[in-house]
Design a protein around this motif. Structure first.
Motif, PDB file in Angstrom:
ATOM      1  N   HIS A  31     -45.401  20.739  71.635  1.00  0.00           N
ATOM      2  CA  HIS A  31     -45.721  22.157  71.457  1.00  0.00           C
ATOM      3  C   HIS A  31     -44.465  22.848  70.956  1.00  0.00           C
ATOM      4  N   GLN A  33     -43.057  26.839  69.641  1.00  0.00           N
ATOM      5  CA  GLN A  33     -43.322  28.270  69.556  1.00  0.00           C
ATOM      6  C   GLN A  33     -42.257  28.876  68.660  1.00  0.00           C
ATOM      7  N   ASP A  36     -41.145  32.584  66.165  1.00  0.00           N
ATOM      8  CA  ASP A  36     -41.453  33.957  65.814  1.00  0.00           C
ATOM      9  C   ASP A  36     -42.382  33.935  64.609  1.00  0.00           C
ATOM     10  N   SER A  89     -44.783  39.342  67.193  1.00  0.00           N
ATOM     11  CA  SER A  89     -45.514  38.281  67.888  1.00  0.00           C
ATOM     12  C   SER A  89     -44.975  36.901  67.522  1.00  0.00           C
ATOM     13  N   GLN A  90     -45.574  35.882  68.111  1.00  0.00           N
ATOM     14  CA  GLN A  90     -45.138  34.505  67.896  1.00  0.00           C
ATOM     15  C   GLN A  90     -46.325  33.627  67.537  1.00  0.00           C
ATOM     16  N   HIS A 125     -47.858  29.712  68.063  1.00  0.00           N
ATOM     17  CA  HIS A 125     -47.802  28.543  68.936  1.00  0.00           C
ATOM     18  C   HIS A 125     -48.464  27.403  68.176  1.00  0.00           C
ATOM     19  N   CYS A 126     -47.819  26.255  68.187  1.00  0.00           N
ATOM     20  CA  CYS A 126     -48.340  25.113  67.448  1.00  0.00           C
ATOM     21  C   CYS A 126     -48.336  23.885  68.351  1.00  0.00           C
ATOM     22  N   ASP A 127     -49.497  23.226  68.440  1.00  0.00           N
ATOM     23  CA  ASP A 127     -49.623  21.976  69.175  1.00  0.00           C
ATOM     24  C   ASP A 127     -49.886  20.862  68.177  1.00  0.00           C
ATOM     25  N   ARG A 187     -51.748  28.848  66.563  1.00  0.00           N
ATOM     26  CA  ARG A 187     -52.347  30.054  67.123  1.00  0.00           C
ATOM     27  C   ARG A 187     -51.387  31.234  67.011  1.00  0.00           C
ATOM     28  N   GLY A 188     -51.967  32.387  66.766  1.00  0.00           N
ATOM     29  CA  GLY A 188     -51.180  33.614  66.706  1.00  0.00           C
ATOM     30  C   GLY A 188     -52.048  34.807  67.058  1.00  0.00           C
TER      31      GLY A 188
END
Length: 142
Positions: A18, A20, A22, A71-72, A74-76, A89-90
């Motif tokens: 995972h 994260q 910016d 915001s940030q 998130h990448c899996d 996801r954002g």
């Protein structure tokens, strides 16, 4: 979760990470580097890794451009020797920042085996709409 994603997640030999960042175009290089490394470790070819990189770049760019300021993303990334699944996801200011009729989406659809975009209702605490783009690419065994 479709069946191919379930297989990746349940594999005892899956590599998962995972990251994260910016929501900034300059940060997307970090996502690409992580996904590329995971794909190479899982045994994907250089051409397959290039396709993964292109799809991830398109997904992340779309979310960054629609992202709520500050915001940030998130990448899996989950991969085994057979497939890789990436979810980005954002939080976006629009209900659907993804143009599924556009060139970028069509490219992503042509180089991945499963592609989906989802968005949730407005989240007051986050100040926007949670949006996710998930794709799976199956390794072409030669």
């Amino acid at each position: 979760m479709d069946s191919s994603d379930r297989i990746v997640t349940d594999s005892e030999h899956a590599t998962a990470t995972h990251i994260q960042i910016d929501a900034d175009l300059g940060q997307i290089v970090m996502l690409r580097a992580v996904a590329e490394t995971v794909a190479l470790i899982a045994g994907f070819t250089v051409d397959e890794v290039a396709d993964t990189r292109v799809a991830l770049d398109e997904a992340a760019t779309c979310l960054v451009l629609g992202a709520v300021p500050g915001s940030q993303l998130h990448c899996d990334v989950v991969a085994d020797g057979f497939r890789i699944r990436i979810s980005v996801r954002g939080v976006c200011g629009d209900t659907d920042p993804i143009d599924t009729t556009g060139f970028g989406w069509n490219v992503m659809g042509s180089i991945t085996d499963h592609l989906v975009a989802d968005h949730d209702p407005f989240d007051r605490a986050k100040g926007g709409y949670p949006v996710a783009i998930t794709f799976t690419q199956v390794r072409r065994v030669h």
